[in-house]
Design a protein around this motif. Structure first.
Motif, short mmCIF file in Angstrom:
data_model
loop_
_atom_site.label_atom_id
_atom_site.label_comp_id
_atom_site.label_asym_id
_atom_site.label_seq_id
_atom_site.Cartn_x
_atom_site.Cartn_y
_atom_site.Cartn_z
N UNK A 23 1.01 -1.08 0.07
CA UNK A 23 -0.29 0.17 -0.15
C UNK A 23 0.97 0.95 0.24
N UNK A 24 2.29 1.08 1.02
CA UNK A 24 2.47 2.54 0.52
C UNK A 24 3.77 2.99 -0.52
N UNK A 25 3.61 1.34 -1.31
CA UNK A 25 4.74 1.28 -2.61
C UNK A 25 3.59 2.20 -3.28
N UNK A 150 6.68 5.20 1.11
CA UNK A 150 6.05 6.51 0.40
C UNK A 150 6.98 7.60 0.74
N UNK A 151 7.48 7.24 2.24
CA UNK A 151 8.09 8.52 2.70
C UNK A 151 9.65 8.14 3.14
N UNK A 152 10.19 6.38 2.77
CA UNK A 152 11.56 7.18 3.31
C UNK A 152 12.50 6.50 1.30
N UNK A 153 13.40 7.13 1.59
CA UNK A 153 13.73 7.48 -0.22
C UNK A 153 14.86 5.86 -0.68
N UNK A 154 14.91 5.40 0.25
CA UNK A 154 16.16 4.12 0.52
C UNK A 154 15.35 2.72 -0.57
N UNK A 155 16.16 2.77 -1.71
CA UNK A 155 15.33 1.19 -2.46
C UNK A 155 16.53 0.35 -2.48
#
Length: 321
Positions: A23-25, A150-155
């Motif tokens: 859901x965040x994605x 949706x908030x933390x930029x790291x992937x």
């Protein structure tokens, strides 16, 4: 070889799994002006996904929406294959069950169109272990986010034994295109990078609580009011580079290297070989980018002050609410 979608050509993303991560994605993809096709077999998945997007939208709005971003540009589909049909990119976020991941990723790989990457949000499984049931695993990669996506930029992006290089490169390029901070790993590692570091702190915290050495409150404050203030700026390695003063990482390792054998953690320390020392020194130099120590210190100090003020303001606003 399949021709991958260019990042700017990706307009629709299939989100497979609509829990906290999925859901965040979905919310993040919508905020980037993309359309989302979602599937989740759980009861009430559509309502749950809608609540997740609605809850995330104020923060995403504050961060800045892409042109055309529409929180309603999402459709729920009865099967995973139908959700994937017509999608330009697939993000799988099913529960952390290896057998489930294997069967689901095999289905997604078969349903995805040519050149469409299927990325897994797994928090620890290597893709080589998850892709074994796929007839063609070449488009399967790991695209591990940090919660909330949706908030933390790291992937963290990494392929498996049978992942095609084009798929790894295409996934990393897409995530960067939509504003993510991407680590494109060169080899598989269970738990990847960030989770292994986080897990090390977590396990040591549990040891201290179990032994009566510290309380959870003390442990939290030791990070939020201690090293956690520096990490958003320079991270642990560049922080230790600064700890060496003008001598940088080399001086820090030469001076404090023996303390690696001190009983400061339940984890076994690696042997500080000349090769490891040289790798750390060289890496710190690359992170510093040739900037003098005084400039790095000034940058750190400005950022720590800004972080402290921002956190204090957020807490004060919460108290007034």
């Amino acid at each position: 070889m399949s021709e991958p979608r260019a990042p700017h050509e990706i307009a629709t993303v299939a989100c497979i799994g609509a829990g906290v991560i999925g859901g965040g994605w979905a919310a993040y993809f919508l905020s980037r002006g993309l359309a989302v096709r979602a599937w989740d077999p759980g009861p009430g998945a559509g309502d749950r996904l809608r609540r997740t997007v609605d809850a995330a939208w104020p923060a995403l709005t504050e961060l800045g929406l892409a042109p055309g971003a529409d929180p309603q540009a999402i459709t729920l589909h009865p099967t995973a294959a139908e959700a994937v049909a017509g999608a330009d990119f697939v993000q799988e976020s099913a529960p952390e069950d290896l057998e489930l991941k294997r069967s689901l990723l095999a289905e997604l790989a078969a349903a995805a169109g040519p050149g469409v990457v299927v990325a897994s949000s797994t928090s620890g499984f290597p893709m080589s272990d998850m892709a074994v049931a796929a007839a063609d695993p070449s488009a399967l990669v790991v695209g591990h986010p940090f919660n909330p996506p949706y908030l933390i930029p790291l992937v963290e992006v990494v392929g498996g034994r049978d992942s095609a290089p084009w798929a790894v490169d295409a996934a990393a390029a897409f995530y960067r295109h939509i504003g993510k901070s991407v680590i494109e790993m060169t080899r598989e590692l269970p738990g990847f990078i960030a989770n292994r570091l986080q897990e090390a702190i977590w396990r040591e915290a549990l040891h201290m609580v179990a032994a009566g050495e510290a309380t959870p409150e003390e442990i939290d404050r030791s990070i939020t009011d201690g090293p956690g203030l520096r990490w958003p700026v320079h991270g642990p390695c560049l922080t230790f580079h600064l700890a060496g003063g003008e001598g940088g990482m080399a001086h820090m390792l030469d001076h404090f290297g023996p303390s690696l054998k001190a009983p400061w953690t339940r984890l076994d320390a690696p042997e500080l070989t000349p090769g490891l020392r040289d790798d750390m020194v060289a890496g710190a130099g690359r992170s510093a980018g040739g900037r003098p120590m005084a400039e790095l210190v000034a940058e750190r100090d400005r950022a720590v002050i800004a972080v402290r003020r921002a956190v204090a303001a957020a807490r004060a606003a919460g108290d007034r609410a």
